[in-house]
Motif scaffolding. Structure first.
Motif, PDB file in Angstrom:
ATOM      1  N   ASP A 144     -43.265 -32.257 -38.830  1.00 26.67           N
ATOM      2  CA  ASP A 144     -44.538 -32.884 -38.467  1.00 26.67           C
ATOM      3  C   ASP A 144     -44.312 -34.311 -37.954  1.00 26.67           C
ATOM      4  N   TYR A 145     -45.332 -34.808 -37.268  1.00 28.03           N
ATOM      5  CA  TYR A 145     -45.334 -36.193 -36.777  1.00 28.03           C
ATOM      6  C   TYR A 145     -44.137 -36.461 -35.854  1.00 28.03           C
ATOM      7  N   THR A 146     -43.868 -35.532 -34.973  1.00 29.64           N
ATOM      8  CA  THR A 146     -42.832 -35.740 -33.959  1.00 29.64           C
ATOM      9  C   THR A 146     -43.499 -35.715 -32.584  1.00 29.64           C
ATOM     10  N   PRO A 147     -42.996 -36.516 -31.640  1.00 34.13           N
ATOM     11  CA  PRO A 147     -43.748 -36.736 -30.397  1.00 34.13           C
ATOM     12  C   PRO A 147     -43.844 -35.516 -29.482  1.00 34.13           C
ATOM     13  N   VAL A 148     -42.725 -34.834 -29.246  1.00 31.61           N
ATOM     14  CA  VAL A 148     -42.760 -33.692 -28.340  1.00 31.61           C
ATOM     15  C   VAL A 148     -43.629 -32.588 -28.913  1.00 31.61           C
ATOM     16  N   CYS A 149     -43.488 -32.319 -30.215  1.00 28.43           N
ATOM     17  CA  CYS A 149     -44.292 -31.288 -30.872  1.00 28.43           C
ATOM     18  C   CYS A 149     -45.788 -31.584 -30.744  1.00 28.43           C
ATOM     19  N   THR A 150     -46.149 -32.843 -30.872  1.00 25.43           N
ATOM     20  CA  THR A 150     -47.555 -33.224 -30.779  1.00 25.43           C
ATOM     21  C   THR A 150     -48.137 -32.818 -29.430  1.00 25.43           C
ATOM     22  N   THR A 151     -47.376 -33.052 -28.366  1.00 19.21           N
ATOM     23  CA  THR A 151     -47.865 -32.670 -27.033  1.00 19.21           C
ATOM     24  C   THR A 151     -47.914 -31.160 -26.882  1.00 19.21           C
ATOM     25  N   GLU A 152     -46.960 -30.443 -27.479  1.00 16.36           N
ATOM     26  CA  GLU A 152     -46.932 -28.981 -27.360  1.00 16.36           C
ATOM     27  C   GLU A 152     -48.132 -28.340 -28.050  1.00 16.36           C
ATOM     28  N   LEU A 153     -48.423 -28.788 -29.256  1.00 13.08           N
ATOM     29  CA  LEU A 153     -49.546 -28.216 -29.990  1.00 13.08           C
ATOM     30  C   LEU A 153     -50.862 -28.458 -29.257  1.00 13.08           C
ATOM     31  N   GLY A 154     -50.981 -29.609 -28.632  1.00 10.45           N
ATOM     32  CA  GLY A 154     -52.163 -29.883 -27.816  1.00 10.45           C
ATOM     33  C   GLY A 154     -52.233 -28.981 -26.600  1.00 10.45           C
ATOM     34  N   ALA A 155     -51.087 -28.755 -25.961  1.00 10.83           N
ATOM     35  CA  ALA A 155     -51.054 -27.894 -24.775  1.00 10.83           C
ATOM     36  C   ALA A 155     -51.497 -26.479 -25.107  1.00 10.83           C
ATOM     37  N   VAL A 156     -51.044 -25.948 -26.243  1.00 10.45           N
ATOM     38  CA  VAL A 156     -51.420 -24.587 -26.637  1.00 10.45           C
ATOM     39  C   VAL A 156     -52.917 -24.513 -26.950  1.00 10.45           C
ATOM     40  N   ALA A 157     -53.462 -25.523 -27.589  1.00 13.86           N
ATOM     41  CA  ALA A 157     -54.901 -25.529 -27.881  1.00 13.86           C
ATOM     42  C   ALA A 157     -55.722 -25.466 -26.600  1.00 13.86           C
ATOM     43  N   ARG A 158     -55.268 -26.160 -25.556  1.00 11.50           N
ATOM     44  CA  ARG A 158     -55.998 -26.151 -24.283  1.00 11.50           C
ATOM     45  C   ARG A 158     -55.912 -24.801 -23.576  1.00 11.50           C
ATOM     46  N   LEU A 159     -54.934 -23.989 -23.941  1.00 13.63           N
ATOM     47  CA  LEU A 159     -54.756 -22.677 -23.313  1.00 13.63           C
ATOM     48  C   LEU A 159     -55.435 -21.552 -24.092  1.00 13.63           C
ATOM     49  N   LYS A 160     -56.285 -21.881 -25.038  1.00 13.12           N
ATOM     50  CA  LYS A 160     -56.910 -20.876 -25.902  1.00 13.12           C
ATOM     51  C   LYS A 160     -57.535 -19.739 -25.090  1.00 13.12           C
ATOM     52  N   SER A 161     -58.308 -20.068 -24.067  1.00 12.61           N
ATOM     53  CA  SER A 161     -58.988 -19.021 -23.296  1.00 12.61           C
ATOM     54  C   SER A 161     -57.994 -18.139 -22.556  1.00 12.61           C
ATOM     55  N   GLU A 162     -56.873 -18.728 -22.097  1.00 15.03           N
ATOM     56  CA  GLU A 162     -55.854 -17.929 -21.415  1.00 15.03           C
ATOM     57  C   GLU A 162     -55.178 -16.956 -22.380  1.00 15.03           C
ATOM     58  N   PHE A 163     -54.908 -17.400 -23.587  1.00 15.77           N
ATOM     59  CA  PHE A 163     -54.336 -16.505 -24.597  1.00 15.77           C
ATOM     60  C   PHE A 163     -55.324 -15.402 -24.957  1.00 15.77           C
ATOM     61  N   GLU A 164     -56.578 -15.755 -25.105  1.00 12.01           N
ATOM     62  CA  GLU A 164     -57.584 -14.760 -25.488  1.00 12.01           C
ATOM     63  C   GLU A 164     -57.720 -13.675 -24.421  1.00 12.01           C
ATOM     64  N   LYS A 165     -57.648 -14.060 -23.139  1.00  7.79           N
ATOM     65  CA  LYS A 165     -57.735 -13.069 -22.060  1.00  7.79           C
ATOM     66  C   LYS A 165     -56.634 -12.026 -22.158  1.00  7.79           C
ATOM     67  N   ARG A 166     -55.514 -12.414 -22.727  1.00  4.62           N
ATOM     68  CA  ARG A 166     -54.341 -11.544 -22.840  1.00  4.62           C
ATOM     69  C   ARG A 166     -54.217 -10.913 -24.229  1.00  4.62           C
ATOM     70  N   ASN A 167     -55.226 -11.114 -25.079  1.00  2.00           N
ATOM     71  CA  ASN A 167     -55.190 -10.595 -26.457  1.00  2.00           C
ATOM     72  C   ASN A 167     -53.990 -11.153 -27.224  1.00  2.00           C
ATOM     73  N   VAL A 168     -53.807 -12.462 -27.129  1.00  2.00           N
ATOM     74  CA  VAL A 168     -52.674 -13.150 -27.758  1.00  2.00           C
ATOM     75  C   VAL A 168     -53.182 -14.178 -28.763  1.00  2.00           C
ATOM     76  N   LYS A 169     -52.539 -14.206 -29.939  1.00  2.00           N
ATOM     77  CA  LYS A 169     -52.820 -15.232 -30.933  1.00  2.00           C
ATOM     78  C   LYS A 169     -51.623 -16.167 -31.045  1.00  2.00           C
ATOM     79  N   PRO A 170     -51.811 -17.481 -30.853  1.00  2.00           N
ATOM     80  CA  PRO A 170     -50.717 -18.426 -31.107  1.00  2.00           C
ATOM     81  C   PRO A 170     -50.623 -18.774 -32.583  1.00  2.00           C
ATOM     82  N   LEU A 171     -49.383 -18.981 -33.031  1.00  2.00           N
ATOM     83  CA  LEU A 171     -49.125 -19.347 -34.426  1.00  2.00           C
ATOM     84  C   LEU A 171     -47.943 -20.309 -34.451  1.00  2.00           C
ATOM     85  N   ALA A 172     -48.215 -21.552 -34.853  1.00  2.00           N
ATOM     86  CA  ALA A 172     -47.160 -22.558 -34.931  1.00  2.00           C
ATOM     87  C   ALA A 172     -46.537 -22.563 -36.322  1.00  2.00           C
TER      88      ALA A 172
END
Length: 212
Positions: free
Chosen positions: A40-68
């Motif tokens: 936790d609290y690492t810079p690259v990871c912080t940007t990655e988790l944000g990027a995945v959150a913004r792609l929620k609708s794209e994952f849902e269209k493909r029936n995909v659940k992200p899990l960090a």
């Protein structure tokens, strides 16, 4: 033992930022992108988790659940989530597994001691609804992942499963696909590929993307 493509991935029950998760039950009939973070609290990871959150609708269209996953505990995750939401301007809309006992990290061979001692590397696992491992990526800690590439791979895998095609180098959604070599019968070719195909070579047959 390292997981290999086509293996059934192991089940687990583990705490997360959204409550306890039994992986098989939580995944249900969905595809899953499981991706790990060194801590936790690492810079690259912080940007990655944000990027995945913004792609929620794209994952849902493909029936995909992200899990960090990160090796820290739930309390640490909850504090980090506040930072992620503040700095990345998102709402974190998927769970982060807590893995302080390294149970999941060990099950999925996410710890490479020569790279990060007892921390998880940047692993990615794409898992289909049958709980089969379909893709793995391994990144160094310093390199953020390309989640658009993960979506591209998921599109390719789902096309193969449904339409008996593969995808050529640098393929993007909407471009021609490759007919898998196992299909040789002319009648089957006509039935499966009504748009026709271009036989560049007997083993290299290009057809328009079937679901477009």
């Amino acid at each position: 033992m390292a997981l290999r493509l086509g293996d059934t991935v192991p089940n687990f029950t583990q705490a997360s930022s959204k409550g306890e998760i039994n992986f098989y039950d939580w995944a249900g009939d969905s595809w899953v992108v499981l991706f790990s973070h060194p801590k936790d609290y690492t810079p690259v990871c912080t940007t990655e988790l944000g990027a995945v959150a913004r792609l929620k609708s794209e994952f849902e269209k493909r029936n995909v659940k992200p899990l960090a996953l990160s090796v820290d505990d739930v309390e640490s995750h909850q504090g980090w989530i506040k930072d992620i939401e503040e700095t990345q301007n998102v709402s974190l809309n998927y769970p982060i597994l807590a893995d302080p006992d390294r149970k999941v990290s060990d099950l999925y061979d996410m710890i490479h001691p020569n790279s990060l001692d007892n921390l998880t590397i940047r692993s990615v696992f794409i898992i289909d609804p049958s709980k089969k491992l379909r893709l793995t990526f391994t990144y160094p800690a310093s390199t953020g992942r390309n989640f658009d590439e993960l979506l591209r791979v998921i599109d390719s895998l789902q096309l193969t499963d449904k339409y008996s095609v593969a995808t050529p180098a640098n393929w993007q959604d909407g471009q021609d696909c490759v007919i898998v070599p196992s299909i040789q019968d002319p009648q089957e070719l006509q039935e499966k590929f009504p748009k026709g195909y271009n036989a560049v070579k007997p083993y290299l047959r290009l057809t328009p993307q079937p679901n477009k």
